[in-house]
Scaffold this motif. Structure first.
Motif, PDB file in Angstrom:
ATOM      1  N   VAL A  87       0.828  -1.213   0.000  1.00 38.65           N
ATOM      2  CA  VAL A  87       0.000   0.000   0.000  1.00 38.65           C
ATOM      3  C   VAL A  87       0.865   1.268   0.000  1.00 38.65           C
ATOM      4  CG1 VAL A  87      -0.257   0.211   2.513  1.00 38.65           C
ATOM      5  CG2 VAL A  87      -2.063   1.026   1.014  1.00 38.65           C
ATOM      6  N   HIS A  88       2.083   1.170   0.492  1.00 38.10           N
ATOM      7  CA  HIS A  88       2.957   2.341   0.538  1.00 38.10           C
ATOM      8  C   HIS A  88       3.469   2.749  -0.844  1.00 38.10           C
ATOM      9  CE1 HIS A  88       3.255   2.940   4.898  1.00 38.10           C
ATOM     10  NE2 HIS A  88       2.929   1.665   4.931  1.00 38.10           N
ATOM     11  N   GLU A  89       3.174   1.943  -1.850  1.00 37.72           N
ATOM     12  CA  GLU A  89       3.576   2.265  -3.222  1.00 37.72           C
ATOM     13  C   GLU A  89       2.415   2.821  -4.044  1.00 37.72           C
ATOM     14  OE1 GLU A  89       5.264  -1.297  -4.849  1.00 37.72           O
ATOM     15  OE2 GLU A  89       6.543  -1.596  -3.100  1.00 37.72           O
ATOM     16  N   MET A  90       1.233   2.904  -3.450  1.00 44.73           N
ATOM     17  CA  MET A  90       0.030   3.263  -4.201  1.00 44.73           C
ATOM     18  C   MET A  90      -0.389   4.718  -4.008  1.00 44.73           C
ATOM     19  SD  MET A  90      -2.255  -0.074  -3.483  1.00 44.73           S
ATOM     20  CE  MET A  90      -1.844  -1.642  -4.172  1.00 44.73           C
ATOM     21  N   ARG A  91      -1.034   5.242  -5.026  1.00 45.97           N
ATOM     22  CA  ARG A  91      -1.648   6.579  -5.052  1.00 45.97           C
ATOM     23  C   ARG A  91      -0.742   7.647  -4.454  1.00 45.97           C
ATOM     24  NH1 ARG A  91      -7.714   5.757  -3.199  1.00 45.97           N
ATOM     25  NH2 ARG A  91      -7.629   3.519  -3.235  1.00 45.97           N
ATOM     26  N   ASP A  92      -1.244   8.383  -3.458  1.00 44.54           N
ATOM     27  CA  ASP A  92      -0.479   9.488  -2.879  1.00 44.54           C
ATOM     28  C   ASP A  92       0.377   9.036  -1.685  1.00 44.54           C
ATOM     29  OD1 ASP A  92      -2.508   9.045  -1.040  1.00 44.54           O
ATOM     30  OD2 ASP A  92      -2.762  11.168  -0.581  1.00 44.54           O
ATOM     31  N   ARG A  93       0.396   7.746  -1.427  1.00 45.93           N
ATOM     32  CA  ARG A  93       1.107   7.264  -0.237  1.00 45.93           C
ATOM     33  C   ARG A  93       2.603   7.591  -0.242  1.00 45.93           C
ATOM     34  NH1 ARG A  93      -0.968   4.580   4.319  1.00 45.93           N
ATOM     35  NH2 ARG A  93       0.794   4.738   5.724  1.00 45.93           N
ATOM     36  N   PRO A  94       3.318   7.465  -1.377  1.00 46.37           N
ATOM     37  CA  PRO A  94       4.735   7.837  -1.351  1.00 46.37           C
ATOM     38  C   PRO A  94       4.961   9.298  -0.933  1.00 46.37           C
ATOM     39  CG  PRO A  94       4.288   6.514  -3.283  1.00 46.37           C
ATOM     40  CD  PRO A  94       2.950   6.840  -2.650  1.00 46.37           C
ATOM     41  N   MET A  95       4.083  10.202  -1.378  1.00 45.56           N
ATOM     42  CA  MET A  95       4.222  11.622  -0.991  1.00 45.56           C
ATOM     43  C   MET A  95       3.928  11.803   0.491  1.00 45.56           C
ATOM     44  SD  MET A  95       2.703  13.750  -4.251  1.00 45.56           S
ATOM     45  CE  MET A  95       1.098  12.976  -4.108  1.00 45.56           C
ATOM     46  N   ARG A  96       2.912  11.112   0.987  1.00 44.36           N
ATOM     47  CA  ARG A  96       2.575  11.194   2.421  1.00 44.36           C
ATOM     48  C   ARG A  96       3.704  10.620   3.266  1.00 44.36           C
ATOM     49  NH1 ARG A  96      -2.935   8.235   2.647  1.00 44.36           N
ATOM     50  NH2 ARG A  96      -2.419   8.186   4.848  1.00 44.36           N
ATOM     51  N   ASP A  97       4.300   9.513   2.818  1.00 46.99           N
ATOM     52  CA  ASP A  97       5.413   8.919   3.551  1.00 46.99           C
ATOM     53  C   ASP A  97       6.624   9.860   3.566  1.00 46.99           C
ATOM     54  OD1 ASP A  97       3.966   6.645   4.171  1.00 46.99           O
ATOM     55  OD2 ASP A  97       4.903   5.408   2.619  1.00 46.99           O
ATOM     56  N   ALA A  98       6.866  10.530   2.444  1.00 47.18           N
ATOM     57  CA  ALA A  98       7.992  11.472   2.372  1.00 47.18           C
ATOM     58  C   ALA A  98       7.777  12.645   3.334  1.00 47.18           C
ATOM     59  CB  ALA A  98       8.175  11.981   0.945  1.00 47.18           C
ATOM     60  N   ALA A  99       6.553  13.170   3.398  1.00 45.50           N
ATOM     61  CA  ALA A  99       6.248  14.265   4.330  1.00 45.50           C
ATOM     62  C   ALA A  99       6.403  13.791   5.773  1.00 45.50           C
ATOM     63  CB  ALA A  99       4.831  14.785   4.088  1.00 45.50           C
ATOM     64  N   ARG A 100       5.968  12.595   6.038  1.00 45.09           N
ATOM     65  CA  ARG A 100       6.093  12.016   7.381  1.00 45.09           C
ATOM     66  C   ARG A 100       7.562  11.864   7.764  1.00 45.09           C
ATOM     67  NH1 ARG A 100       4.948   6.060   9.470  1.00 45.09           N
ATOM     68  NH2 ARG A 100       3.851   6.684  11.319  1.00 45.09           N
ATOM     69  N   ASP A 101       8.369  11.322   6.838  1.00 45.09           N
ATOM     70  CA  ASP A 101       9.798  11.143   7.104  1.00 45.09           C
ATOM     71  C   ASP A 101      10.477  12.483   7.339  1.00 45.09           C
ATOM     72  OD1 ASP A 101       9.327   8.460   6.767  1.00 45.09           O
ATOM     73  OD2 ASP A 101      10.401   8.289   4.857  1.00 45.09           O
ATOM     74  N   GLU A 102      10.071  13.492   6.590  1.00 47.71           N
ATOM     75  CA  GLU A 102      10.649  14.827   6.760  1.00 47.71           C
ATOM     76  C   GLU A 102      10.327  15.373   8.151  1.00 47.71           C
ATOM     77  OE1 GLU A 102      10.286  19.303   4.881  1.00 47.71           O
ATOM     78  OE2 GLU A 102       9.846  17.586   3.602  1.00 47.71           O
ATOM     79  N   PHE A 103       9.076  15.234   8.591  1.00 42.58           N
ATOM     80  CA  PHE A 103       8.694  15.674   9.927  1.00 42.58           C
ATOM     81  C   PHE A 103       9.516  14.954  10.987  1.00 42.58           C
ATOM     82  CE2 PHE A 103       6.370  14.726  13.817  1.00 42.58           C
ATOM     83  CZ  PHE A 103       6.154  15.999  14.305  1.00 42.58           C
ATOM     84  N   LEU A 104       9.624  13.643  10.869  1.00 35.89           N
ATOM     85  CA  LEU A 104      10.366  12.859  11.861  1.00 35.89           C
ATOM     86  C   LEU A 104      11.843  13.247  11.873  1.00 35.89           C
ATOM     87  CD1 LEU A 104       8.567   9.480  11.238  1.00 35.89           C
ATOM     88  CD2 LEU A 104       8.403  10.886  13.309  1.00 35.89           C
ATOM     89  N   THR A 105      12.420  13.492  10.699  1.00 30.70           N
ATOM     90  CA  THR A 105      13.814  13.932  10.614  1.00 30.70           C
ATOM     91  C   THR A 105      13.989  15.272  11.320  1.00 30.70           C
ATOM     92  OG1 THR A 105      14.141  12.720   8.556  1.00 30.70           O
ATOM     93  CG2 THR A 105      15.690  14.505   9.021  1.00 30.70           C
ATOM     94  N   GLN A 106      13.026  16.174  11.158  1.00 30.07           N
ATOM     95  CA  GLN A 106      13.076  17.468  11.844  1.00 30.07           C
ATOM     96  C   GLN A 106      13.008  17.303  13.364  1.00 30.07           C
ATOM     97  OE1 GLN A 106       9.843  19.610  10.054  1.00 30.07           O
ATOM     98  NE2 GLN A 106      11.022  20.125   8.222  1.00 30.07           N
ATOM     99  N   GLN A 107      12.436  16.194  13.817  1.00 31.64           N
ATOM    100  CA  GLN A 107      12.366  15.908  15.256  1.00 31.64           C
ATOM    101  C   GLN A 107      13.638  15.216  15.738  1.00 31.64           C
ATOM    102  OE1 GLN A 107       9.603  17.270  16.722  1.00 31.64           O
ATOM    103  NE2 GLN A 107       9.321  17.852  14.589  1.00 31.64           N
ATOM    104  N   GLY A 108      14.597  15.020  14.833  1.00 30.21           N
ATOM    105  CA  GLY A 108      15.856  14.365  15.188  1.00 30.21           C
ATOM    106  C   GLY A 108      15.783  12.851  15.153  1.00 30.21           C
ATOM    107  N   ILE A 109      14.762  12.321  14.483  1.00 28.95           N
ATOM    108  CA  ILE A 109      14.584  10.875  14.408  1.00 28.95           C
ATOM    109  C   ILE A 109      14.976  10.387  13.019  1.00 28.95           C
ATOM    110  CG2 ILE A 109      12.897   8.986  14.480  1.00 28.95           C
ATOM    111  CD1 ILE A 109      11.286  10.757  16.462  1.00 28.95           C
TER     112      ILE A 109
END
Length: 121
Positions: free
Chosen positions: A66-88
């Motif tokens: 499911v992480h390869e479908m529709r808008d999920r890759p963009m949502r995952d990238a935004a999520r990863d960016e947020f987590l990286t900003q938190q130092g994770i």
């Protein structure tokens, strides 16, 4: 966030009914796997990490198809960016890899976290 907030309830629910790959992986990581402690379904901001090692500030996401479908890759990238900003640091692991070799995946997660922890000392 407070314990009564939505993400804490969501995390609690997800801990009670893990996906097959998450359940297999948790069986290997529970307690202190290789001396490294992991949490499962750990809330961070508006997100919930599948697995988290606080000592290494490292999160792990088990990604199914499911992480390869529709808008999920963009949502995952935004999520990863947020987590990286938190130092994770975030590492995404295909669910298929966990199903094929849960012990090997768990060992890799432990090695990665241990390397981060030892690098900080």
């Amino acid at each position: 966030m407070r314990k009564g907030d939505h993400n804490y309830a969501l995390a609690r629910t997800q801990r009670k009914a893990p996906s097959l790959p998450e359940g297999l992986l948790w069986r290997e990581l529970r307690g202190k796997a290789g001396g490294v402690k992991f949490r499962r379904q750990h809330p961070v901001g508006r997100y919930v990490l599948d697995f988290y090692c606080a000592a290494a500030k490292c999160g792990f996401e088990i990604d199914g198809i499911v992480h390869e479908m529709r808008d999920r890759p963009m949502r995952d990238a935004a999520r990863d960016e947020f987590l990286t900003q938190q130092g994770i640091q975030v590492d995404r692991i295909p669910a298929r890899a966990v199903l094929d070799d849960p012990v090997g995946v768990a060992e890799g997660m432990v090695r990665m976290c241990r390397a981060i922890i030892e690098g900080e000392r």
